[in-house]
Design an enzyme around this catalytic site. Structure first.
Site, PDB file in Angstrom:
ATOM      1  N   ILE A  16       0.830  -1.057  -0.123  1.00  0.00           N
ATOM      2  CA  ILE A  16      -0.007   0.088  -0.013  1.00  0.00           C
ATOM      3  C   ILE A  16       0.828   1.180   0.139  1.00  0.00           C
ATOM      4  CG2 ILE A  16      -1.949   1.238   1.069  1.00  0.00           C
ATOM      5  CD1 ILE A  16      -2.683  -1.321   2.509  1.00  0.00           C
ATOM      6  N   ALA A 114      -9.123  -0.190 -10.582  1.00  0.00           N
ATOM      7  CA  ALA A 114      -9.240   1.344 -10.430  1.00  0.00           C
ATOM      8  C   ALA A 114      -8.078   1.995 -10.334  1.00  0.00           C
ATOM      9  CB  ALA A 114      -9.822   1.429  -9.002  1.00  0.00           C
ATOM     10  N   ASP A 115      -6.794   1.237 -10.118  1.00  0.00           N
ATOM     11  CA  ASP A 115      -5.599   2.017 -10.169  1.00  0.00           C
ATOM     12  C   ASP A 115      -5.241   2.421 -11.749  1.00  0.00           C
ATOM     13  OD1 ASP A 115      -5.130  -0.729 -10.761  1.00  0.00           O
ATOM     14  OD2 ASP A 115      -3.288  -0.951 -10.137  1.00  0.00           O
ATOM     15  N   THR A 138       2.718  -5.525  -8.791  1.00  0.00           N
ATOM     16  CA  THR A 138       2.494  -6.938  -8.951  1.00  0.00           C
ATOM     17  C   THR A 138       2.578  -7.435 -10.239  1.00  0.00           C
ATOM     18  OG1 THR A 138       1.849  -7.002  -6.440  1.00  0.00           O
ATOM     19  CG2 THR A 138       1.336  -8.948  -7.756  1.00  0.00           C
TER      20      THR A 138
END
Length: 264
Positions: A16, A114-115, A138
């Protein structure tokens, strides 16, 4: 109580990334490991500690709100609960119900992470269109933004960390490899060979994908890279013009500001 900061949270499968904004200025940033089982109270404790270490005060006293994009659905509930309980509901979780101000041509639109959409908003705002965003997470994602800002789609490839771990697990004689700048393309040890193959191999992939995207978008499409390994890989590329490590956080800030303005 000032309530003049915004907390942006980019929730990935591995980490995060967090940023505290005062207006347009990123005044602090952090990275913490992704824990799919964390609770709202544990998030509050973690955020409080980070803010105190940075000398920013208590989040409940300085935050005007928070904006989050997530590719980890189990964490969405905890983040929403944290915002409801500790920020009196001043939380925006970016999903398909949020008006981003762009047209999404992906099919179906809600299938896009969403990113990736947040990156598209930030890249178009900062660099214009057409443009290409390469995000090293990732997974490594490639996203195409049209000249008018529409999100067109993209490509998804295994991330560099996943590839390195897969080699180590699947080939018993290959050691775990540190991801660093190679000393040469022709490795004279196994470690050097792995580093060369991973870093130079990924740089070649990025160059090849960007060239293919430009055949469809146009030759002047700018390529912007973001994510934790963007600096390492793009130092070896020929086609990426910008490395913007805080692109996703900036996009969250822009979407928060748009949403707040729309509600006034």
């Amino acid at each position: 109580m000032t309530h003049d900061l915004l907390l942006a949270l980019d929730v990935g499968n591995t980490n995060i990334t967090l940023g505290a904004y005062k207006g347009e200025e990123l005044v602090a940033h952090w990275r913490m490991g992704t824990n799919r089982h964390i609770t709202a109270d544990e998030l509050a404790l973690a955020f409080s500690g980070l803010f105190r270490l940075q000398g920013l005060g208590e989040p409940t006293e300085v935050l005007a709100g928070a904006a989050s994009s997530s590719v980890v659905p189990p964490l969405d509930r905890a983040i929403r609960d944290w915002g409801e309980r500790y920020l009196n509901g001043r939380i925006l979780v970016v999903d398909r119900t949020v008006d981003l101000g762009i047209n999404i041509r992906y099919n179906p639109p809600e299938a896009v992470g969403a990113d990736r959409l947040v990156n598209a908003v930030a890249a178009y705002h900062a660099y214009g269109g057409p443009c290409i965003v390469v995000d090293f997470g990732t997974a490594t994602t490639y996203d195409a933004i049209a000249e008018n800002g529409d999100y067109l789609g993209g490509a998804i490839a295994p991330g560099l960390g996943i590839s390195a771990d897969a080699l180590h697990r699947a080939a018993s004689k290959l050691p775990q490899t540190e991801l660093a700048k190679p000393t040469a393309a022709i490795g004279v040890t196994t470690a050097d060979s792995l580093t060369s193959g991973l870093v130079y191999g990924y740089a070649a992939q990025v160059d090849g994908m960007v060239r293919r995207f430009r055949r469809e978008l146009g030759p002047n499409a700018r390529a912007i890279a973001t994510g934790g390994l963007a600096g390492l890989i793009c130092a070896e590329t020929e086609e990426v013009s910008e490395v913007d490590p805080w692109l996703t956080l900036d996009g969250l800030r822009l979407i928060w500001e748009k949403t707040m303005n729309d509600e006034r």
